[in-house]
Design an enzyme around this catalytic site. Sequence first.
Site, PDB file in Angstrom:
ATOM      1  N   GLY A   1       6.924  -7.173   6.866  1.00  0.00           N
ATOM      2  CA  GLY A   1       5.531  -7.025   6.439  1.00  0.00           C
ATOM      3  C   GLY A   1       4.613  -6.612   7.584  1.00  0.00           C
ATOM      4  O   GLY A   1       4.697  -7.162   8.679  1.00  0.00           O
TER       5      GLY A   1
ATOM      6  N   GLY B   1       4.054  -1.352   9.610  1.00  0.00           N
ATOM      7  CA  GLY B   1       3.566   0.032   9.545  1.00  0.00           C
ATOM      8  C   GLY B   1       4.376   0.940   8.626  1.00  0.00           C
ATOM      9  O   GLY B   1       4.358   2.158   8.782  1.00  0.00           O
TER      10      GLY B   1
ATOM     11  N   ASP C   1       3.386  -0.838  -2.720  1.00  0.00           N
ATOM     12  CA  ASP C   1       2.551  -1.816  -2.053  1.00  0.00           C
ATOM     13  C   ASP C   1       1.518  -2.384  -3.023  1.00  0.00           C
ATOM     14  O   ASP C   1       0.676  -1.647  -3.528  1.00  0.00           O
ATOM     15  CB  ASP C   1       1.843  -1.085  -0.907  1.00  0.00           C
ATOM     16  CG  ASP C   1       1.446  -2.030   0.192  1.00  0.00           C
ATOM     17  OD1 ASP C   1       1.139  -3.179  -0.151  1.00  0.00           O
ATOM     18  OD2 ASP C   1       1.457  -1.610   1.348  1.00  0.00           O
TER      19      ASP C   1
HETATM   20  N1  ATP Z   1      -0.064   2.788  15.222  1.00  0.00           N
HETATM   21  C1  ATP Z   1      -1.040   2.114  14.635  1.00  0.00           C
HETATM   22  N2  ATP Z   1      -2.246   1.992  15.226  1.00  0.00           N
HETATM   23  C2  ATP Z   1      -3.257   1.311  14.649  1.00  0.00           C
HETATM   24  N3  ATP Z   1      -3.162   0.709  13.450  1.00  0.00           N
HETATM   25  C3  ATP Z   1      -1.981   0.791  12.814  1.00  0.00           C
HETATM   26  C4  ATP Z   1      -0.859   1.502  13.351  1.00  0.00           C
HETATM   27  N4  ATP Z   1       0.151   1.403  12.459  1.00  0.00           N
HETATM   28  C5  ATP Z   1      -0.300   0.692  11.431  1.00  0.00           C
HETATM   29  N5  ATP Z   1      -1.585   0.320  11.635  1.00  0.00           N
HETATM   30  C6  ATP Z   1      -2.436  -0.498  10.758  1.00  0.00           C
HETATM   31  O1  ATP Z   1      -1.781  -1.736  10.540  1.00  0.00           O
HETATM   32  C7  ATP Z   1      -1.962  -2.163   9.217  1.00  0.00           C
HETATM   33  C8  ATP Z   1      -0.601  -2.362   8.546  1.00  0.00           C
HETATM   34  O2  ATP Z   1       0.059  -1.103   8.485  1.00  0.00           O
HETATM   35  P1  ATP Z   1       0.848  -0.666   7.160  1.00  0.00           P
HETATM   36  O3  ATP Z   1       0.016  -0.943   5.976  1.00  0.00           O
HETATM   37  O4  ATP Z   1       1.327   0.709   7.381  1.00  0.00           O
HETATM   38  O5  ATP Z   1       2.049  -1.701   7.260  1.00  0.00           O
HETATM   39  P2  ATP Z   1       3.140  -2.052   6.142  1.00  0.00           P
HETATM   40  O6  ATP Z   1       4.401  -2.307   6.866  1.00  0.00           O
HETATM   41  O7  ATP Z   1       3.136  -1.008   5.100  1.00  0.00           O
HETATM   42  O8  ATP Z   1       2.531  -3.405   5.575  1.00  0.00           O
HETATM   43  P3  ATP Z   1       2.977  -4.174   4.230  1.00  0.00           P
HETATM   44  O9  ATP Z   1       4.239  -4.868   4.583  1.00  0.00           O
HETATM   45  O10 ATP Z   1       1.843  -5.105   4.002  1.00  0.00           O
HETATM   46  O11 ATP Z   1       3.132  -3.140   3.172  1.00  0.00           O
HETATM   47  C9  ATP Z   1      -2.810  -1.109   8.532  1.00  0.00           C
HETATM   48  O12 ATP Z   1      -4.150  -1.500   8.594  1.00  0.00           O
HETATM   49  C10 ATP Z   1      -2.594   0.134   9.398  1.00  0.00           C
HETATM   50  O13 ATP Z   1      -3.689   1.021   9.371  1.00  0.00           O
HETATM   51 MG    MG Z   2       2.816  -1.192   3.062  1.00  0.00          MG
END
Ligand code: ATP
Ligand code: MG
Length: 324
Positions: free
Chosen positions: A11, A14, A39
């Site tokens: 989780g 990113g 998501d």
């Molecule tokens: N390289 C980065 N720099 C800054 N912010 C980032 C970066 N990568 C991801 N984020 C931010 O971190 C947060 C989580 O990223 P993301 O939603 O892509 O993760 P996820 O793995 O899809 O999460 P989930 O498990 O909740 O679906 C978001 O607000 C995203 O904009």
């Molecule tokens: Mg996600």
Amino acid sequence: MEPFVFFGGKGGVGKTTVSCAYGVKSARAGLETLVVSTDPAHSVTDVFDQRFSDDPESVEGIDGLDAMEIDPETESQRHLDGIRNDLSEQVSAAMVNEINQQLEMAHQTPGAYESALFDRFVDVMRNADPYDRVVFDTSPTGSTLRLLGLPEFLEGWIDRLMHKREKSIDLFEKAAIGNNEPRRVMDGDPVLARLQDRKEFFEFAGGALQSDAAFFLVLNPDQLSVNETRRAIAEMRERDLSVRGLVANKLTPEPESHEDGRGARYLRDRVATENERLQEVRETLDPPLVAEITTRTAEVKGDLLGDVATELDVETDAEVPTFV
Ligand SMILES: Nc1ncnc2c1ncn2[C@@H]1O[C@H](COP(=O)(O)OP(=O)(O)OP(=O)(O)O)[C@@H](O)[C@H]1O
Ligand SMILES: [Mg+2]
């Protein structure tokens, strides 16, 4: 590379960001691309500042890119309703109530949610003809992968059911006077037909995942994330699925060498710790690190998404699915 690309991981690491960035990269390379997210927080909507639904819609301002968001809760409910409908046509009214209660309970078990989503993923893969590439935000987890072992299990089950069915038809033939064409009972048996369907579904899913899909795992440079990634790689391997590459995200940027304030020293220490983690990843995990993405000062969207897209060292060319 395979037409279906999955980005998995813990989780918040990113996955959605990287999936969208890779979608942008594929579309820029001239491929008709679809990003599929599950998501519940509708993050794809946030990334592109555009509302998406259960049906693919084009992403404004990016040629060749579509996106869709599958809502896990709705999908799980739809799945349950589907089973309920199927069964209510096949069993007596008296049994429907009992079955409904059992189904409600099954619906609450861990895995039911994922299993419904998995069905939907497979559905999207089956109907992917308009696209050269489909990017899935979230790869199948352990419990969904376990489902892939089901065809063999079902095969034995179907065989035993058929055998029982044959025996009772045989008895029926012996007892019946006149010709009731008992063989037709077996040919039209709805339960067997349904089982056969499911068996084919899982066979398709297993085949498509093995020959037409590439899996990537997103991780952050901390111990928990590295451990989790190690487990996920092993879990996939147990199912004969290999992880193609690892994407390290949210890396701390290094300060300029002349900077020596408290903030700079903090960043330098942090970078050193993260480098150790990344070294551990390179030395102890098989899949190569295909991207190292630094933390931006704000959410990754708009132009930033394009920047991140160029940092992903992941091929874009797509083969045609072999299994569909
Ligand atoms: N390289 C980065 N720099 C800054 N912010 C980032 C970066 N990568 C991801 N984020 C931010 O971190 C947060 C989580 O990223 P993301 O939603 O892509 O993760 P996820 O793995 O899809 O999460 P989930 O498990 O909740 O679906 C978001 O607000 C995203 O904009
Ligand atoms: Mg996600």
